[in-house]
Motif scaffolding. Structure first.
Motif, PDB file in Angstrom:
ATOM      1  N   SER A   1      23.158  72.569  30.819  1.00 58.11           N
ATOM      2  CA  SER A   1      22.799  73.218  31.909  1.00 58.11           C
ATOM      3  C   SER A   1      21.823  72.723  33.005  1.00 58.11           C
ATOM      4  CB  SER A   1      22.196  74.638  31.297  1.00 58.11           C
ATOM      5  OG  SER A   1      20.869  74.061  30.716  1.00 58.11           O
ATOM      6  N   HIS A   2      21.487  73.584  34.006  1.00 56.17           N
ATOM      7  CA  HIS A   2      20.604  72.885  35.066  1.00 56.17           C
ATOM      8  C   HIS A   2      19.408  72.639  34.494  1.00 56.17           C
ATOM      9  CE1 HIS A   2      19.909  72.081  39.124  1.00 56.17           C
ATOM     10  NE2 HIS A   2      18.786  72.549  38.920  1.00 56.17           N
ATOM     11  N   GLY A   3      18.507  71.716  35.083  1.00 55.77           N
ATOM     12  CA  GLY A   3      17.045  71.462  34.759  1.00 55.77           C
ATOM     13  C   GLY A   3      16.843  70.289  34.161  1.00 55.77           C
ATOM     14  N   MET A   4      15.881  70.049  33.339  1.00 53.69           N
ATOM     15  CA  MET A   4      15.412  69.142  32.276  1.00 53.69           C
ATOM     16  C   MET A   4      15.719  69.290  30.970  1.00 53.69           C
ATOM     17  SD  MET A   4      11.527  67.075  32.115  1.00 53.69           S
ATOM     18  CE  MET A   4      11.157  66.049  31.268  1.00 53.69           C
ATOM     19  N   THR A   5      16.584  68.535  30.500  1.00 53.20           N
ATOM     20  CA  THR A   5      16.865  68.232  29.127  1.00 53.20           C
ATOM     21  C   THR A   5      16.286  67.245  28.472  1.00 53.20           C
ATOM     22  OG1 THR A   5      19.169  69.568  29.677  1.00 53.20           O
ATOM     23  CG2 THR A   5      18.714  68.375  27.539  1.00 53.20           C
TER      24      THR A   5
ATOM     25  N   PRO B   1      23.946  64.045  41.427  1.00 56.73           N
ATOM     26  CA  PRO B   1      23.400  65.449  41.030  1.00 56.73           C
ATOM     27  C   PRO B   1      22.896  65.398  39.610  1.00 56.73           C
ATOM     28  CG  PRO B   1      26.104  65.286  40.622  1.00 56.73           C
ATOM     29  CD  PRO B   1      25.296  63.983  41.732  1.00 56.73           C
ATOM     30  N   THR B   2      23.129  64.243  38.670  1.00 55.93           N
ATOM     31  CA  THR B   2      22.712  64.237  37.385  1.00 55.93           C
ATOM     32  C   THR B   2      21.899  62.776  37.093  1.00 55.93           C
ATOM     33  OG1 THR B   2      24.602  65.570  36.396  1.00 55.93           O
ATOM     34  CG2 THR B   2      23.495  64.115  34.911  1.00 55.93           C
TER      35      THR B   2
ATOM     36  N   GLU C   1      13.567  70.438  38.575  1.00 56.96           N
ATOM     37  CA  GLU C   1      13.691  71.909  39.415  1.00 56.96           C
ATOM     38  C   GLU C   1      14.683  71.662  40.460  1.00 56.96           C
ATOM     39  OE1 GLU C   1      12.337  74.578  38.372  1.00 56.96           O
ATOM     40  OE2 GLU C   1      10.702  73.852  37.107  1.00 56.96           O
ATOM     41  N   GLN C   2      14.925  70.629  40.830  1.00 56.32           N
ATOM     42  CA  GLN C   2      15.873  70.226  41.900  1.00 56.32           C
ATOM     43  C   GLN C   2      17.493  69.793  41.458  1.00 56.32           C
ATOM     44  OE1 GLN C   2      13.928  67.311  44.474  1.00 56.32           O
ATOM     45  NE2 GLN C   2      11.758  68.160  43.922  1.00 56.32           N
ATOM     46  N   THR C   3      17.381  69.009  40.425  1.00 58.70           N
ATOM     47  CA  THR C   3      18.439  68.581  39.964  1.00 58.70           C
ATOM     48  C   THR C   3      18.644  68.555  38.365  1.00 58.70           C
ATOM     49  OG1 THR C   3      19.981  66.606  40.135  1.00 58.70           O
ATOM     50  CG2 THR C   3      17.618  66.139  39.895  1.00 58.70           C
ATOM     51  N   GLN C   4      19.833  67.833  37.839  1.00 58.35           N
ATOM     52  CA  GLN C   4      20.006  67.933  36.406  1.00 58.35           C
ATOM     53  C   GLN C   4      19.224  66.568  35.919  1.00 58.35           C
ATOM     54  OE1 GLN C   4      23.885  67.583  34.804  1.00 58.35           O
ATOM     55  NE2 GLN C   4      23.483  69.214  33.321  1.00 58.35           N
ATOM     56  N   ILE C   5      18.396  66.558  35.025  1.00 57.98           N
ATOM     57  CA  ILE C   5      17.904  65.483  34.417  1.00 57.98           C
ATOM     58  C   ILE C   5      17.965  65.625  32.596  1.00 57.98           C
ATOM     59  CG2 ILE C   5      15.803  64.346  33.794  1.00 57.98           C
ATOM     60  CD1 ILE C   5      14.731  65.115  36.435  1.00 57.98           C
ATOM     61  N   PHE C   6      18.383  64.216  32.254  1.00 60.09           N
ATOM     62  CA  PHE C   6      18.230  64.115  30.952  1.00 60.09           C
ATOM     63  C   PHE C   6      17.242  63.107  30.741  1.00 60.09           C
ATOM     64  CE2 PHE C   6      22.535  65.725  31.769  1.00 60.09           C
ATOM     65  CZ  PHE C   6      22.691  66.648  30.845  1.00 60.09           C
ATOM     66  N   CYS C   7      16.362  63.281  29.694  1.00 64.42           N
ATOM     67  CA  CYS C   7      15.377  62.309  29.421  1.00 64.42           C
ATOM     68  C   CYS C   7      15.446  62.168  27.812  1.00 64.42           C
ATOM     69  CB  CYS C   7      14.048  62.967  29.876  1.00 64.42           C
ATOM     70  SG  CYS C   7      12.782  61.642  29.638  1.00 64.42           S
ATOM     71  N   VAL C   8      15.575  60.715  27.377  1.00 64.72           N
ATOM     72  CA  VAL C   8      15.511  60.394  26.093  1.00 64.72           C
ATOM     73  C   VAL C   8      14.037  59.991  25.905  1.00 64.72           C
ATOM     74  CG1 VAL C   8      16.248  58.955  24.201  1.00 64.72           C
ATOM     75  CG2 VAL C   8      17.670  59.833  25.857  1.00 64.72           C
TER      76      VAL C   8
END
Length: 560
Positions: free
Chosen positions: A21-25, A458-459, A486-493
């Motif tokens: 989904s959108h936001g920070m994962t 976007p990601t 909050e502005q774009t989709q983020i994945f952070c390991v």
């Protein structure tokens, strides 16, 4: 935005089907569990290099598919339209798929259509931007430093102009050097040709003249025999002292005409003999005319003899047949003109090269001017960011020096150096000399976040970019990434609870082994499971009320 990722038989993954989904994962897990494996799989689906080792042991092929929503990605949508690869069902939907067999051969698909990997990579760059855990090390390279400021300033078109004009200049410069290199050899050949052509020019043999000389020479050489044979033949035909062919023929015709009344069949024979009489008279006339006009000119014969001898001598010298001496002369003259034109080509290439160089400098100077303007802006933003990342006295500065005498480069004329001051009382020095590993990591992270805010991808994926960061700094990093999320989709390991707790959602990676097979899984954590995972990150495997309280505080701070 990435909606779904499906992974089958990839490395130690048997099967994964993930919804995003959108936001920070944030993505966490134990060391060695394979936290980055989903990102590696996604990278393969976006066009990274395939390898046979990616295929799970005991299976024939690995398959990865990624589904994206393109509602806020106009560039990617336009790319699909331009390449006739848009989805038949929904223009805002895009499905990428990549397979790799156990021999290492791969296939790529966009919306079900087979495509070259290069196209998959081209589209992937518009959909996802991956920042690796060692990306900050590359900050020490000047070409990477230039690319950072160019990306921040959106110099794509201006940089392309510089690259195009450089290519034009480089091509002309290469041609000019080649022409100049060949000029010495051409000059030696030109001198030889000049001597040979002058010799042939002085001889001035006309086209087909040698053949004519041969014919006339032969006639004059045999003039006496020709005249004797002609006179003898004339005597036999019409000028014999006692008898000749014409006299005998006329007598024969007269005798037969006297008998024609006795037998009309003689008329045809008489007609034939009369035709022969006419032909012999014509031949005698032509032969007499030939004899009267036959020249026996010893002086002309000597001239022809000399001309022919000179032609034969020149032909031997030039190693051609004498009848080809004229065409050989023309060929040498043409080559000589072409060698002369080589000098004109060098002059023209030199003029074209000057124009190309001026065009290059024009665009390169525009690029330099813009880089300097944005370097000041970016320096201030990075300085502000690193001061929030526990470098209170830190100052970051981008030093650009335009060198108009610098060797031309497709990247422009600028020498660049990232400079930093980490403590009060110090002077600005090169990033490579001053920054420690942790400081370099924080500076790199600050850059990535700032640039990501300006790039329309976007990601964004941050793969353990927080290495070397801890404590209060980690909390700031977490909030910084969440703000970006909050502005774009983020994945952070990540391995830091302060960062993981800032995610809008969290996923957990685990590895199981039965002694024969190993399998990695990834699941979205519920709020309770997320608390336990954050507690594990805070205090290790021994989860206590204290570590749970700390974990809860991280989540509370995140929500508030």
């Amino acid at each position: 935005m990435l909606n779904q990722l499906t992974v089958q038989h990839f490395a130690i993954v048997q099967f994964l089907e993930l919804e995003f989904s959108h936001g920070m994962t944030t993505i966490t897990g134990e060391t060695g569990a394979g936290k980055s494996i989903a990102i590696d799989a996604l990278g393969l689906c976006l066009g990274s290099r395939a390898d046979a080792n990616m295929v799970r042991v005991g299976t024939d092929k690995a398959e990865i598919s990624a589904r994206f929503t393109l509602t806020d990605t106009p560039h990617a949508k336009q790319w699909l339209v331009n390449n006739d690869l848009e989805s038949d069902d929904d223009i805002n939907d895009c499905l990428l798929r990549r397979t790799v067999n156990k021999e290492g051969r791969s296939r790529a698909y966009i919306n079900g259509t087979p495509v070259p990997v290069s196209q998959l990579k081209s589209l992937g760059q518009l959909l996802v931007n991956i920042h690796g855990q060692h990306a900050h090390q590359s900050l020490l390279k000047s070409e990477i430093q230039l690319s950072i400021i160019d990306e921040y300033a959106a110099h794509h078109q201006l940089l392309q102009k510089v690259k195009d004009t450089y290519q034009g200049w480089h091509f002309l410069n290469k041609q000019l050097k080649q022409q100049q290199l060949n000029q010495q050899e051409k000059q030696a050949r030109k001198q030889l040709l000049e001597y040979q052509i002058q010799e042939l020019d002085e001889f001035t043999l006309a086209e087909e003249e040698f053949e004519q000389i041969e014919v006339e020479h032969k006639r004059l050489a045999n003039g006496g025999a020709l005249l004797e044979s002609c006179q003898l033949t004339l005597n036999h035909l019409s000028e014999g002292e006692q008898t000749d062919a014409l006299t005998l023929l006329r007598s024969s015709i007269s005798a037969l005409e006297a008998q024609v009344e006795n037998d009309k069949n003689l008329e045809n024979i008489i007609a034939t003999l009369q035709e022969s009489l006419i032909q012999i008279e014509d031949a005698s006339y032509e032969l007499r005319n030939f004899s009267e006009n036959l020249e026996l000119d010893p002086e002309k014969f000597q001239q022809l003899e000399s001309r022919m001898s000179d032609a034969l001598s020149l032909a031997r010298k030039h190693q051609v047949q004498p009848e080809f001496l004229y065409s050989h002369h023309q060929k040498l003259s043409k080559e000589f003109k072409q060698l002369n034109s080589g000098e004109l080509q060098i002059e023209q290439l030199s003029a074209d090269l000057e124009v190309a160089e001026n065009s290059y400098y024009q665009h390169a100077k525009k690029l330099s001017h813009s880089r300097n303007r944005y370097a000041k802006e970016l320096s201030k933003k990075i300085t502000s960011s690193i001061q929030k990342l526990n470098m209170q006295d830190g100052i970051f500065h981008i030093q650009l020096v335009e060198n108009s005498h610098h060797a031309l480069s497709p990247l422009g004329l600028d020498n660049i150096e990232f400079q930093v001051k980490t403590n009060a009382g110090q002077t600005l020095q090169s990033l490579a000399k001053v920054a420690s590993g942790g400081e370099l990591s924080r500076i790199g992270l600050a850059m990535q976040v700032i640039i990501s805010q300006r790039v329309a991808t976007p990601t964004l994926i941050f793969d353990e970019v927080d290495v070397g960061i801890s404590g209060a700094t980690a909390a700031v990093v977490g909030k910084l990434l969440r703000s970006l999320g909050e502005q774009t989709q983020i994945f952070c390991v990540t391995h830091l609870p302060q960062v993981a707790g800032n995610g809008h959602q969290q996923m957990f990676v685990a590895k199981q082994s039965n002694g024969k097979n190993t399998n990695t899984t990834m699941v979205k954590l519920s709020e309770k499971d997320r608390l336990n995972e954050l507690a594990r990150l805070v205090g290790g495997d021994n989860i206590t009320a204290h570590t749970l309280a700390n974990a809860k505080e991280l989540l509370v701070n995140t929500v508030s």
